[in-house]
Design a protein around this motif. Structure first.
Motif, PDB file in Angstrom:
ATOM      1  N   SER A   1      27.870 -75.969  63.055  1.00 10.35           N
ATOM      2  CA  SER A   1      29.163 -76.444  62.558  1.00 10.35           C
ATOM      3  C   SER A   1      29.680 -77.483  63.540  1.00 10.35           C
ATOM      4  O   SER A   1      29.026 -77.798  64.541  1.00 10.35           O
ATOM      5  CB  SER A   1      30.158 -75.283  62.434  1.00 10.35           C
ATOM      6  OG  SER A   1      30.533 -74.798  63.715  1.00 10.35           O
ATOM      7  N   ASP A   2      30.870 -77.997  63.272  1.00 10.08           N
ATOM      8  CA  ASP A   2      31.473 -78.959  64.187  1.00 10.08           C
ATOM      9  C   ASP A   2      31.782 -78.327  65.537  1.00 10.08           C
ATOM     10  O   ASP A   2      31.924 -79.035  66.537  1.00 10.08           O
ATOM     11  CB  ASP A   2      32.771 -79.514  63.589  1.00 10.08           C
ATOM     12  CG  ASP A   2      32.499 -80.330  62.336  1.00 10.08           C
ATOM     13  OD1 ASP A   2      31.410 -80.933  62.245  1.00 10.08           O
ATOM     14  OD2 ASP A   2      33.369 -80.340  61.430  1.00 10.08           O
ATOM     15  N   LYS A   3      31.885 -76.994  65.575  1.00  9.00           N
ATOM     16  CA  LYS A   3      32.231 -76.306  66.814  1.00  9.00           C
ATOM     17  C   LYS A   3      31.038 -75.666  67.511  1.00  9.00           C
ATOM     18  O   LYS A   3      30.999 -75.610  68.741  1.00  9.00           O
ATOM     19  CB  LYS A   3      33.282 -75.227  66.531  1.00  9.00           C
ATOM     20  CG  LYS A   3      34.642 -75.775  66.142  1.00  9.00           C
ATOM     21  CD  LYS A   3      35.667 -74.661  66.031  1.00  9.00           C
ATOM     22  CE  LYS A   3      37.064 -75.219  65.753  1.00  9.00           C
ATOM     23  NZ  LYS A   3      38.081 -74.139  65.691  1.00  9.00           N
TER      24      LYS A   3
ATOM     25  N   HIS B   1      33.861 -82.011  58.377  1.00 10.95           N
ATOM     26  CA  HIS B   1      32.738 -81.245  57.867  1.00 10.95           C
ATOM     27  C   HIS B   1      31.577 -81.350  58.847  1.00 10.95           C
ATOM     28  O   HIS B   1      31.579 -82.182  59.734  1.00 10.95           O
ATOM     29  CB  HIS B   1      32.305 -81.770  56.500  1.00 10.95           C
ATOM     30  CG  HIS B   1      31.806 -83.178  56.543  1.00 10.95           C
ATOM     31  ND1 HIS B   1      32.656 -84.264  56.662  1.00 10.95           N
ATOM     32  CD2 HIS B   1      30.543 -83.676  56.533  1.00 10.95           C
ATOM     33  CE1 HIS B   1      31.937 -85.377  56.694  1.00 10.95           C
ATOM     34  NE2 HIS B   1      30.655 -85.050  56.621  1.00 10.95           N
ATOM     35  N   THR B   2      30.623 -80.475  58.706  1.00 11.45           N
ATOM     36  CA  THR B   2      29.461 -80.501  59.586  1.00 11.45           C
ATOM     37  C   THR B   2      28.543 -81.642  59.183  1.00 11.45           C
ATOM     38  O   THR B   2      28.049 -81.690  58.069  1.00 11.45           O
ATOM     39  CB  THR B   2      28.703 -79.170  59.507  1.00 11.45           C
ATOM     40  OG1 THR B   2      29.587 -78.122  59.896  1.00 11.45           O
ATOM     41  CG2 THR B   2      27.500 -79.189  60.426  1.00 11.45           C
TER      42      THR B   2
END
Length: 280
Positions: A168-170, A32-33
């Motif tokens: 986000s994680d990306k 998750h973020t």
């Protein structure tokens, strides 16, 4: 250009393979973020600064290298004959404050800098805000060219607000309003005071690799130079982050990169290079 890209692909693959044992211990994937995590893994997005800071009592060694114009072709071995190098160190005084000192071969420039966190992104505030201040000393200019040269004429200054968000994680993005002041300048090609606005970002494509980009608009309408545009790849390894990049600004120093970009992407006048950070 095609040969340079092929070189980048082969070099990146070889580096990733060679570091496989070290990378087994690294896992940067989260489910998750987490806003408490930094928006960027490296201290630079490409050449411009990111909102990441050195941790308290951490030492970083920097090696940044830009080869010559790849469009020169085999004559200059696709830029390998004309390189510019920066060496520097960064020290984390606290988790929210770091200082650095570097020296670049291009214009023989020394830069001292301070980077400090103003606001951290969390559940109550949407962005990280970091301040960045630089003083540069151009030691290449001399009294043969400028008979009335004073030490203060060698100085230039940069002030930036680094404003990033980890979406986000990306995906992470950053806005970078900037101001540059030069004590010595050529009024026919640039202004004494220059205002710039930058946008940059990072997109993670695997556990250890991301693609990065940044672009700065210089509102100095008289400038002879181009707006710096850079594309890069971050590769995380056991002890450092390795950044491979293409840019239209060969200069590694913060002030020179922003105000003296000479390459033209549309004509293929770009420079290949890398940044290497080693933390102690």
């Amino acid at each position: 250009m095609t040969k340079a890209l092929l070189f980048l692909s082969i070099f990146s693959s070889g580096l990733a393979f060679a570091q496989e044992d070290l990378l087994k211990d690294i896992d940067t994937i989260t489910t998750h973020t987490d806003a408490s995590q930094p928006a960027f893994k490296a201290l630079q997005i490409v050449t411009g600064q990111s909102t990441k800071l050195a941790a308290k009592k951490e030492w970083y060694m920097i090696v940044a290298h830009r080869f010559g114009d790849v469009s020169a072709g085999f004559k200059d071995f696709f830029g390998l004959d004309n390189a510019s190098t920066k060496l520097g160190v960064i020290y984390g005084i606290s988790d929210g404050l770091s200082v650095s000192l570097s020296r670049e071969t291009n214009m023989k420039t020394f830069e001292g800098a301070a980077k400090y966190r103003l606001i951290r992104q969390d559940e109550n505030f949407p962005v990280d805000i970091v301040g960045y201040n630089v003083m540069g000393v151009n030691t290449e200019i001399d009294k043969d060219t400028y008979p009335h040269l004073r030490f203060s004429d060698r100085l230039s200054y940069l002030t930036q607000a680094l404003i990033s968000r980890r979406f986000s994680d990306k995906l992470s993005l950053q806005l970078t309003p900037s101001y540059v002041h030069k004590n010595l300048y050529e009024p026919t090609i640039e202004d004494k005071n220059q205002f710039l606005a930058g946008i940059g970002g990072r997109y993670k494509i695997s556990k250890r690799v991301s693609v990065n980009a940044e672009y700065f608009v210089n509102f100095d309408n008289h400038s002879f130079y181009k707006n710096p545009l850079s594309l890069g790849v971050d590769i995380e390894t056991g002890g450092h982050i390795f950044q491979l990049l293409f840019t239209n600004s060969q200069i590694n120093s913060d002030i020179g990169y922003l105000t003296n970009a000479s390459g033209n992407w549309g004509k293929g006048h770009i420079f290949f290079g890398f940044n290497l950070y080693r933390v102690f």
